[in-house]
Design a protein around this motif. Sequence first.
Motif, PDB file in Angstrom:
ATOM      1  N   THR A 287     -17.775 -28.077  16.742  1.00 33.53           N
ATOM      2  CA  THR A 287     -18.213 -26.905  15.988  1.00 33.53           C
ATOM      3  C   THR A 287     -18.572 -25.786  16.955  1.00 33.53           C
ATOM      4  OG1 THR A 287     -19.055 -28.243  14.168  1.00 33.53           O
ATOM      5  CG2 THR A 287     -19.912 -25.997  14.355  1.00 33.53           C
ATOM      6  N   PHE A 288     -17.960 -24.617  16.741  1.00 32.90           N
ATOM      7  CA  PHE A 288     -18.265 -23.406  17.497  1.00 32.90           C
ATOM      8  C   PHE A 288     -18.868 -22.404  16.515  1.00 32.90           C
ATOM      9  CE2 PHE A 288     -14.616 -25.512  19.389  1.00 32.90           C
ATOM     10  CZ  PHE A 288     -14.950 -25.574  20.732  1.00 32.90           C
ATOM     11  N   PRO A 289     -20.200 -22.368  16.402  1.00 32.93           N
ATOM     12  CA  PRO A 289     -20.831 -21.587  15.328  1.00 32.93           C
ATOM     13  C   PRO A 289     -20.838 -20.084  15.561  1.00 32.93           C
ATOM     14  CG  PRO A 289     -22.515 -22.599  16.704  1.00 32.93           C
ATOM     15  CD  PRO A 289     -21.194 -23.126  17.185  1.00 32.93           C
ATOM     16  N   LEU A 290     -20.704 -19.640  16.818  1.00 35.97           N
ATOM     17  CA  LEU A 290     -20.830 -18.218  17.122  1.00 35.97           C
ATOM     18  C   LEU A 290     -19.658 -17.743  17.966  1.00 35.97           C
ATOM     19  CD1 LEU A 290     -24.599 -18.100  18.129  1.00 35.97           C
ATOM     20  CD2 LEU A 290     -23.615 -17.365  15.964  1.00 35.97           C
ATOM     21  N   ARG A 291     -19.390 -16.442  17.893  1.00 38.13           N
ATOM     22  CA  ARG A 291     -18.335 -15.839  18.703  1.00 38.13           C
ATOM     23  C   ARG A 291     -18.952 -15.405  20.033  1.00 38.13           C
ATOM     24  NH1 ARG A 291     -13.414 -14.238  16.849  1.00 38.13           N
ATOM     25  NH2 ARG A 291     -14.098 -14.001  14.685  1.00 38.13           N
ATOM     26  N   THR A 292     -18.963 -16.325  20.986  1.00 40.96           N
ATOM     27  CA  THR A 292     -19.536 -16.049  22.295  1.00 40.96           C
ATOM     28  C   THR A 292     -18.474 -16.297  23.367  1.00 40.96           C
ATOM     29  OG1 THR A 292     -20.258 -18.287  22.861  1.00 40.96           O
ATOM     30  CG2 THR A 292     -21.710 -17.005  21.430  1.00 40.96           C
ATOM     31  N   ASN A 293     -18.820 -16.036  24.619  1.00 43.52           N
ATOM     32  CA  ASN A 293     -17.900 -16.380  25.705  1.00 43.52           C
ATOM     33  C   ASN A 293     -18.488 -17.469  26.602  1.00 43.52           C
ATOM     34  OD1 ASN A 293     -19.876 -14.875  26.940  1.00 43.52           O
ATOM     35  ND2 ASN A 293     -18.492 -13.493  28.007  1.00 43.52           N
ATOM     36  N   TYR A 294     -19.368 -18.313  26.027  1.00 44.21           N
ATOM     37  CA  TYR A 294     -19.898 -19.418  26.816  1.00 44.21           C
ATOM     38  C   TYR A 294     -19.842 -20.763  26.079  1.00 44.21           C
ATOM     39  CZ  TYR A 294     -24.091 -18.123  24.152  1.00 44.21           C
ATOM     40  OH  TYR A 294     -24.975 -17.792  23.156  1.00 44.21           O
ATOM     41  N   MET A 295     -19.390 -20.784  24.830  1.00 44.68           N
ATOM     42  CA  MET A 295     -19.198 -22.044  24.116  1.00 44.68           C
ATOM     43  C   MET A 295     -17.741 -22.460  24.228  1.00 44.68           C
ATOM     44  SD  MET A 295     -21.338 -21.854  20.568  1.00 44.68           S
ATOM     45  CE  MET A 295     -23.111 -21.623  20.533  1.00 44.68           C
ATOM     46  N   TYR A 296     -17.494 -23.642  24.770  1.00 49.88           N
ATOM     47  CA  TYR A 296     -16.122 -24.133  24.881  1.00 49.88           C
ATOM     48  C   TYR A 296     -16.142 -25.610  25.247  1.00 49.88           C
ATOM     49  CZ  TYR A 296     -16.727 -23.714  29.981  1.00 49.88           C
ATOM     50  OH  TYR A 296     -17.177 -23.833  31.273  1.00 49.88           O
ATOM     51  N   ALA A 297     -14.970 -26.230  25.171  1.00 51.93           N
ATOM     52  CA  ALA A 297     -14.780 -27.614  25.614  1.00 51.93           C
ATOM     53  C   ALA A 297     -13.624 -27.631  26.610  1.00 51.93           C
ATOM     54  CB  ALA A 297     -14.485 -28.531  24.436  1.00 51.93           C
ATOM     55  N   LYS A 298     -13.768 -28.418  27.656  1.00 52.88           N
ATOM     56  CA  LYS A 298     -12.740 -28.506  28.687  1.00 52.88           C
ATOM     57  C   LYS A 298     -12.146 -29.910  28.681  1.00 52.88           C
ATOM     58  CE  LYS A 298     -13.902 -28.753  33.038  1.00 52.88           C
ATOM     59  NZ  LYS A 298     -14.382 -28.371  34.394  1.00 52.88           N
ATOM     60  N   VAL A 299     -10.817 -29.959  28.595  1.00 57.22           N
ATOM     61  CA  VAL A 299     -10.119 -31.242  28.656  1.00 57.22           C
ATOM     62  C   VAL A 299     -10.138 -31.746  30.098  1.00 57.22           C
ATOM     63  CG1 VAL A 299      -7.898 -32.376  28.333  1.00 57.22           C
ATOM     64  CG2 VAL A 299      -8.674 -30.663  26.679  1.00 57.22           C
ATOM     65  N   LYS A 300     -10.491 -32.992  30.281  1.00 61.28           N
ATOM     66  CA  LYS A 300     -10.704 -33.525  31.629  1.00 61.28           C
ATOM     67  C   LYS A 300      -9.402 -33.717  32.407  1.00 61.28           C
ATOM     68  CE  LYS A 300     -14.999 -35.923  30.463  1.00 61.28           C
ATOM     69  NZ  LYS A 300     -15.711 -37.233  30.412  1.00 61.28           N
ATOM     70  N   LYS A 301      -8.279 -33.912  31.729  1.00 59.57           N
ATOM     71  CA  LYS A 301      -7.012 -34.139  32.424  1.00 59.57           C
ATOM     72  C   LYS A 301      -6.088 -32.952  32.205  1.00 59.57           C
ATOM     73  CE  LYS A 301      -3.946 -36.787  30.518  1.00 59.57           C
ATOM     74  NZ  LYS A 301      -3.188 -37.934  29.965  1.00 59.57           N
ATOM     75  N   SER A 302      -5.165 -32.767  33.142  1.00 61.70           N
ATOM     76  CA  SER A 302      -4.183 -31.695  33.018  1.00 61.70           C
ATOM     77  C   SER A 302      -2.958 -32.205  32.264  1.00 61.70           C
ATOM     78  CB  SER A 302      -3.779 -31.179  34.397  1.00 61.70           C
ATOM     79  OG  SER A 302      -2.843 -30.137  34.279  1.00 61.70           O
ATOM     80  N   LEU A 303      -2.069 -31.276  31.928  1.00 59.07           N
ATOM     81  CA  LEU A 303      -0.842 -31.634  31.234  1.00 59.07           C
ATOM     82  C   LEU A 303       0.280 -31.863  32.246  1.00 59.07           C
ATOM     83  CD1 LEU A 303      -0.885 -29.025  28.312  1.00 59.07           C
ATOM     84  CD2 LEU A 303      -1.994 -31.262  28.432  1.00 59.07           C
ATOM     85  N   PRO A 304       1.224 -32.705  31.904  1.00 56.49           N
ATOM     86  CA  PRO A 304       2.389 -32.883  32.786  1.00 56.49           C
ATOM     87  C   PRO A 304       3.415 -31.775  32.515  1.00 56.49           C
ATOM     88  CG  PRO A 304       2.599 -34.318  30.897  1.00 56.49           C
ATOM     89  CD  PRO A 304       1.264 -33.622  30.741  1.00 56.49           C
ATOM     90  N   GLU A 305       4.463 -31.751  33.299  1.00 55.02           N
ATOM     91  CA  GLU A 305       5.566 -30.830  33.007  1.00 55.02           C
ATOM     92  C   GLU A 305       6.259 -31.290  31.740  1.00 55.02           C
ATOM     93  OE1 GLU A 305       8.659 -28.587  35.823  1.00 55.02           O
ATOM     94  OE2 GLU A 305       9.118 -30.722  35.620  1.00 55.02           O
ATOM     95  N   MET A 306       6.493 -30.341  30.826  1.00 50.89           N
ATOM     96  CA  MET A 306       7.053 -30.709  29.519  1.00 50.89           C
ATOM     97  C   MET A 306       8.209 -29.777  29.174  1.00 50.89           C
ATOM     98  SD  MET A 306       3.693 -31.618  27.200  1.00 50.89           S
ATOM     99  CE  MET A 306       2.894 -30.034  27.502  1.00 50.89           C
ATOM    100  N   TYR A 307       9.305 -30.377  28.668  1.00 55.15           N
ATOM    101  CA  TYR A 307      10.471 -29.633  28.222  1.00 55.15           C
ATOM    102  C   TYR A 307      10.525 -29.546  26.695  1.00 55.15           C
ATOM    103  CZ  TYR A 307      12.025 -29.927  33.036  1.00 55.15           C
ATOM    104  OH  TYR A 307      12.103 -29.808  34.409  1.00 55.15           O
ATOM    105  N   ALA A 308       9.575 -30.203  26.042  1.00 53.47           N
ATOM    106  CA  ALA A 308       9.394 -30.133  24.590  1.00 53.47           C
ATOM    107  C   ALA A 308       7.948 -30.510  24.317  1.00 53.47           C
ATOM    108  CB  ALA A 308      10.355 -31.068  23.865  1.00 53.47           C
ATOM    109  N   LEU A 309       7.454 -30.077  23.165  1.00 52.99           N
ATOM    110  CA  LEU A 309       6.062 -30.443  22.846  1.00 52.99           C
ATOM    111  C   LEU A 309       5.819 -30.315  21.355  1.00 52.99           C
ATOM    112  CD1 LEU A 309       4.063 -27.773  22.115  1.00 52.99           C
ATOM    113  CD2 LEU A 309       4.458 -27.313  24.513  1.00 52.99           C
ATOM    114  N   THR A 310       4.764 -31.001  20.921  1.00 55.26           N
ATOM    115  CA  THR A 310       4.195 -30.833  19.586  1.00 55.26           C
ATOM    116  C   THR A 310       2.684 -30.783  19.747  1.00 55.26           C
ATOM    117  OG1 THR A 310       6.003 -32.035  18.502  1.00 55.26           O
ATOM    118  CG2 THR A 310       3.948 -31.780  17.270  1.00 55.26           C
ATOM    119  N   VAL A 311       2.062 -29.773  19.149  1.00 56.35           N
ATOM    120  CA  VAL A 311       0.604 -29.618  19.172  1.00 56.35           C
ATOM    121  C   VAL A 311       0.124 -29.640  17.728  1.00 56.35           C
ATOM    122  CG1 VAL A 311      -1.338 -28.196  19.869  1.00 56.35           C
ATOM    123  CG2 VAL A 311       0.734 -28.225  21.264  1.00 56.35           C
TER     124      VAL A 311
END
Length: 432
Positions: free
Chosen positions: A231-255
């Motif tokens: 839940t992000f209740p306010l429009r701020t520039n300090y609320m966020y979540a960071k994914v711990k791992k990076s993405l691999p190289e991708m030639y196709a994707l679904t999000v």
Amino acid sequence: MRAMKKAICWRLFLCSFLFLESSSQDFGGQTQFICTSVPKDMDICAATLQNSVPGEDLKTTVMQLRETVLQQKETIMNQKETIRELTSKLARCESQSGAEPGDARAGGRKKEAGTKNTMGDVSRGPADTLTQLSQTLQSLKQRLENLEQFSRSNNSVQANSLKDLLQSKIDDLEKQVLSRVNSIEEGKPGLRNETEQRGRVESTLTSLHQRITDLEKGQRENRPLDKFQLTFPLRTNYMYAKVKKSLPEMYALTVCMWLKSNASPGVGTPFSYAVPGQANELVLIEWGNNPMEILINDKVAKLPFLINDGKWHHICVTWTTRDGVWEAFQDGVKRGSGENLAPYHPIKPQGLLILGQEQDTLGGGFDATQAFVGDLANFHIWDRKLSVGEIYNLATCSSKAQVGNVFAWMETSLDIYGGASKWTFEACRQLN
């Protein structure tokens, strides 16, 4: 007689020579020798000067030149004094203007230096600040009511004591807001320290958010790690979540993900993926009055999503690098498609995936006007194009639904910052 004339002429020569020598030194000219006959009883030098027209002219010229030089010297001295006075006044003006809070140049420097701060909210006026604080307090009160319901249902003495503590802290925050209102109405004497005051209040809010989040953990001790929402209740520039791992190289994707928001204008940025040298490698954003867009390598496709009605919606976007073909699904139904979206550009690896903020630089440069406001859950990424049936299973919370093979929605896969909170995910429970 001849000797006398020679003596007189000699005296005349010496007298004329001395005078003209002096004149020639003053003007840098050639020396002239004049011999003039004079009466016997007259002073030779006086007669010479009286009858010498060139010498008189030179003397007059010398006097005029000397007078001119003296006048010019006096003028120059006066001008120098004026220049010193003006220089002194200018220095005083610059020193005073540099110290004034409202100086235009000082304000310009502040504007250039303070555009984006990843740990502070965007600059705003007193009215905007109070509006944000009021929204924050309302959010905290809502979460407190949920805790009260939990404590009543579980009859927990410890929960009641913690609830009282949180209520006390919220009361203190309301007093701080009221104090700021009074300071504004009493002539705004405290506005010079507005940044410092806002920093203290936001620090307290962040601490309170974290304390409530810690308390809420007690409600989900037995919950599966994937059954949660952010839940992000306010429009701020300090609320966020960071994914711990990076993405691999991708030639196709679904999000795919679940979203709930009623933010206006635009829900903001549910996620952004930045790599070195390209902040917009993969971004989903709905900013201002623009439709939701998917960005790949800074190339844009407009998506036909309508989700800011305050209800849960499931959305998916598929893409392949071959011809840049993309498809958009909302609530299990295909709503649009296109091509030429960054064709033949693979998604680059070794980047940073952020939920809730748009990155202008790798891992930072957040802008509150582009922040996501609302709830987000079941965020998954695959390195292939899912079929229509697979997407439908996700949208209907089917037991056959798959999880992302690149990123799967798990609490242990995320780091949470700035007061964004975790709750039990309700959308699939409502569908089932």
